[in-house]
Design a protein around this motif. Structure first.
Motif, PDB file in Angstrom:
ATOM      1  N   VAL A 134      -3.048  -3.859 -10.887  1.00  0.00           N
ATOM      2  CA  VAL A 134      -2.215  -5.056 -10.730  1.00  0.00           C
ATOM      3  C   VAL A 134      -1.633  -5.107  -9.326  1.00  0.00           C
ATOM      4  O   VAL A 134      -1.682  -6.138  -8.643  1.00  0.00           O
ATOM      5  N   VAL A 135      -1.080  -3.973  -8.882  1.00  0.00           N
ATOM      6  CA  VAL A 135      -0.482  -3.915  -7.541  1.00  0.00           C
ATOM      7  C   VAL A 135      -1.526  -4.231  -6.472  1.00  0.00           C
ATOM      8  O   VAL A 135      -1.284  -5.019  -5.548  1.00  0.00           O
ATOM      9  N   ILE A 136      -2.692  -3.620  -6.594  1.00  0.00           N
ATOM     10  CA  ILE A 136      -3.753  -3.839  -5.598  1.00  0.00           C
ATOM     11  C   ILE A 136      -4.183  -5.294  -5.581  1.00  0.00           C
ATOM     12  O   ILE A 136      -4.413  -5.883  -4.514  1.00  0.00           O
ATOM     13  N   ASN A 137      -4.257  -5.917  -6.745  1.00  0.00           N
ATOM     14  CA  ASN A 137      -4.733  -7.300  -6.809  1.00  0.00           C
ATOM     15  C   ASN A 137      -3.695  -8.322  -6.374  1.00  0.00           C
ATOM     16  O   ASN A 137      -4.030  -9.503  -6.215  1.00  0.00           O
ATOM     17  N   THR A 138      -2.450  -7.905  -6.156  1.00  0.00           N
ATOM     18  CA  THR A 138      -1.483  -8.844  -5.577  1.00  0.00           C
ATOM     19  C   THR A 138      -1.808  -9.136  -4.114  1.00  0.00           C
ATOM     20  O   THR A 138      -1.495 -10.214  -3.603  1.00  0.00           O
ATOM     21  N   VAL A 139      -2.438  -8.170  -3.446  1.00  0.00           N
ATOM     22  CA  VAL A 139      -2.785  -8.369  -2.028  1.00  0.00           C
ATOM     23  C   VAL A 139      -4.294  -8.436  -1.813  1.00  0.00           C
ATOM     24  O   VAL A 139      -4.747  -8.805  -0.728  1.00  0.00           O
ATOM     25  N   PHE A 168      -2.384   4.299   0.312  1.00  0.00           N
ATOM     26  CA  PHE A 168      -1.020   4.631   0.751  1.00  0.00           C
ATOM     27  C   PHE A 168      -1.011   4.960   2.239  1.00  0.00           C
ATOM     28  O   PHE A 168      -0.191   4.436   3.003  1.00  0.00           O
ATOM     29  N   VAL A 169      -1.929   5.817   2.673  1.00  0.00           N
ATOM     30  CA  VAL A 169      -2.010   6.187   4.085  1.00  0.00           C
ATOM     31  C   VAL A 169      -2.344   4.958   4.928  1.00  0.00           C
ATOM     32  O   VAL A 169      -1.779   4.746   6.016  1.00  0.00           O
ATOM     33  N   GLY A 170      -3.262   4.118   4.424  1.00  0.00           N
ATOM     34  CA  GLY A 170      -3.657   2.919   5.152  1.00  0.00           C
ATOM     35  C   GLY A 170      -2.532   1.930   5.342  1.00  0.00           C
ATOM     36  O   GLY A 170      -2.543   1.140   6.292  1.00  0.00           O
ATOM     37  N   GLY A 171      -1.535   1.966   4.450  1.00  0.00           N
ATOM     38  CA  GLY A 171      -0.387   1.084   4.600  1.00  0.00           C
ATOM     39  C   GLY A 171       0.771   1.735   5.321  1.00  0.00           C
ATOM     40  O   GLY A 171       1.378   1.146   6.222  1.00  0.00           O
ATOM     41  N   LEU A 196       9.146  -2.719   6.334  1.00  0.00           N
ATOM     42  CA  LEU A 196       7.922  -3.195   5.692  1.00  0.00           C
ATOM     43  C   LEU A 196       7.822  -2.739   4.242  1.00  0.00           C
ATOM     44  O   LEU A 196       7.194  -3.414   3.419  1.00  0.00           O
ATOM     45  N   ILE A 197       8.430  -1.601   3.912  1.00  0.00           N
ATOM     46  CA  ILE A 197       8.533  -1.219   2.497  1.00  0.00           C
ATOM     47  C   ILE A 197       9.349  -2.267   1.744  1.00  0.00           C
ATOM     48  O   ILE A 197       8.983  -2.708   0.648  1.00  0.00           O
ATOM     49  N   MET A 198      10.473  -2.665   2.328  1.00  0.00           N
ATOM     50  CA  MET A 198      11.296  -3.726   1.735  1.00  0.00           C
ATOM     51  C   MET A 198      10.492  -5.017   1.580  1.00  0.00           C
ATOM     52  O   MET A 198      10.564  -5.697   0.547  1.00  0.00           O
ATOM     53  N   GLY A 233       0.820  -1.212   0.000  1.00  0.00           N
ATOM     54  CA  GLY A 233       0.000   0.000   0.000  1.00  0.00           C
ATOM     55  C   GLY A 233       0.849   1.254   0.000  1.00  0.00           C
ATOM     56  O   GLY A 233       0.561   2.226  -0.716  1.00  0.00           O
ATOM     57  N   ALA A 234       1.938   1.261   0.781  1.00  0.00           N
ATOM     58  CA  ALA A 234       2.818   2.426   0.836  1.00  0.00           C
ATOM     59  C   ALA A 234       3.560   2.634  -0.475  1.00  0.00           C
ATOM     60  O   ALA A 234       3.914   3.770  -0.833  1.00  0.00           O
ATOM     61  N   LEU A 235       3.792   1.556  -1.216  1.00  0.00           N
ATOM     62  CA  LEU A 235       4.507   1.650  -2.496  1.00  0.00           C
ATOM     63  C   LEU A 235       3.587   1.965  -3.673  1.00  0.00           C
ATOM     64  O   LEU A 235       4.059   2.388  -4.731  1.00  0.00           O
TER      65      LEU A 235
END
Length: 386
Positions: free
Chosen positions: A53-58, A129-132, A189-191, A38-40
């Protein structure tokens, strides 16, 4: 009843201290990459399809991952009631901020694709982003404050009384060392999120995630090392100065606690615990190398190893303290005097032995079913994707 009598009170206390750590680590290992993703999100994905795509990975797993957070909160409430009471008194505003972030995530996931408007979707992307990013930072700040100590005391009725001001319940937590701890948590957690995206995506998203994740990993390693130096020379530790009564009643006021010296003296007393920070540095270092060398599964595993080491190092360094008090060290909560009753801990252990394997089996099955990369064709060709 035979098993109840065989497992002594002191052993149960240590078991639940370990289990609390397991639940918190499990939350960081699973929901941690959700928060990192979410932050990324606004930075690794440039187009609407890339962000989907990014959202659907999680998207299929984030709700299940939060089970670990719920279990951790429940364990604190049932196994360590004074810790729950002090935390929700002293960290009230910070916890409200975390809750607000956690509310943003499901709303963002569900509402983002309800309209075609670019402004609408961009707004929800920043909400994700804020939520992550918010919890990733604030959880680290909370850990830093636990090591610094919190201004509370227990009255004659053993009721925890928070001595900070109302605004201090949030701003008072933003102490320099606590902020550095937040940086460690956030970068780590970004990593972790980048390692997940390296496993689940391809193309430009994959390349951007690797670059950002490797930088975040280096920041995490440096900040973690600085935190260790700071603990050694700039933070007063806490020490039990009375005899430990491991099977005694849960009354912190029976213990005598002194403030001073260094938390790192624990490594002289129990040298074997040095394995925890060693695993932290090793795991994060190998994760950075894996991101740069385009490895996938091993990179995520190394990232998990680093998180395991970092979080374990905090608990092992502070043991037997759970939450020290800065205004009245005698009120500090420890493993030996802040737990629920023997019977309560035993009943909870039986429940944990029944349900934890079920949760682990279900989680493993879900990840097996959802194994594989998420592509642009997957999200544009499916009516079930976010």
């Amino acid at each position: 009843m035979i098993l109840y009598e065989l497992i002594s009170y002191d052993v149960l206390r240590v078991i639940w201290w370990v289990l609390l750590g397991v639940l918190l680590i499990g939350f960081a290992l699973t929901d941690g990459f959700d928060m990192g993703v979410g932050a990324l999100l606004p930075f690794v994905a440039k187009t609407d399809v890339e962000r989907r795509v990014v959202i659907n990975t999680v998207g299929p797993v984030w709700e299940g991952n939060q089970v670990w957070f719920i279990l951790g909160g429940g364990a604190i409430f049932a196994a360590w009631p004074p810790l729950y009471a002090v935390s929700f008194s002293g960290f009230y505003l910070a916890m409200f901020a975390v809750l607000a972030c956690f509310i943003l995530r499901p709303v963002g996931f569900k509402y983002r694709s309800k309209r075609e408007s670019a402004r609408w979707r961009s707004g929800w992307d920043w909400a994700l982003f804020v939520g992550g990013a918010g919890p990733a930072l604030l959880f680290g700040v909370a850990v830093g404050n636990a090591m610094l100590g919190v201004p509370f005391h227990l009255n004659d009725l053993l009721m925890p009384m928070y001595d900070g001001t109302f605004y201090g319940k949030f701003l008072g937590l933003l102490r320099p060392f606590a902020i550095l701890s937040g940086v460690v948590s956030f970068a780590m957690l970004i990593m972790h999120g980048a390692a997940w995206l390296a496993l689940k995506t391809e193309g430009e998203i994959n390349a951007r995630a690797r670059r950002m994740g490797s930088v975040a990993g280096i920041v995490a390693i440096v900040a973690y090392a600085l935190a260790g130096v700071w603990l050694a020379f700039g933070v007063d530790g806490f020490t039990l100065t009375s005899d430990v009564v491991a099977n005694g009643p849960s009354n912190p006021l029976y213990s005598e606690v002194a403030r001073g010296g260094s938390w790192l003296s624990a490594y002289a007393e129990r040298p074997w615990i040095a394995i925890a920070p060693a695993l932290g540095f090793l795991g994060m270092g190998l994760a950075v190398l894996g991101l740069r060398s385009r490895r996938e599964v091993s990179t995520l595993l190394f990232s998990k190893l680093g998180i395991l080491g970092v979080i374990s190092s905090v608990g092992l360094t502070m043991f037997p303290f759970i939450l020290p008090s800065t205004v009245d060290p005698a009120s500090s909560l420890t493993v030996w005097d802040a737990s629920s009753s023997h019977r309560t801990l035993f009943i909870m252990l039986v429940c944990a032995l029944i349900f934890m394997p079920l949760i682990l089996a279900y989680t493993a099955w879900v990840y097996k079913v959802l194994w594989g990369k998420v592509t642009e064709d997957d999200v544009t060709g499916s009516s079930h994707s976010y």
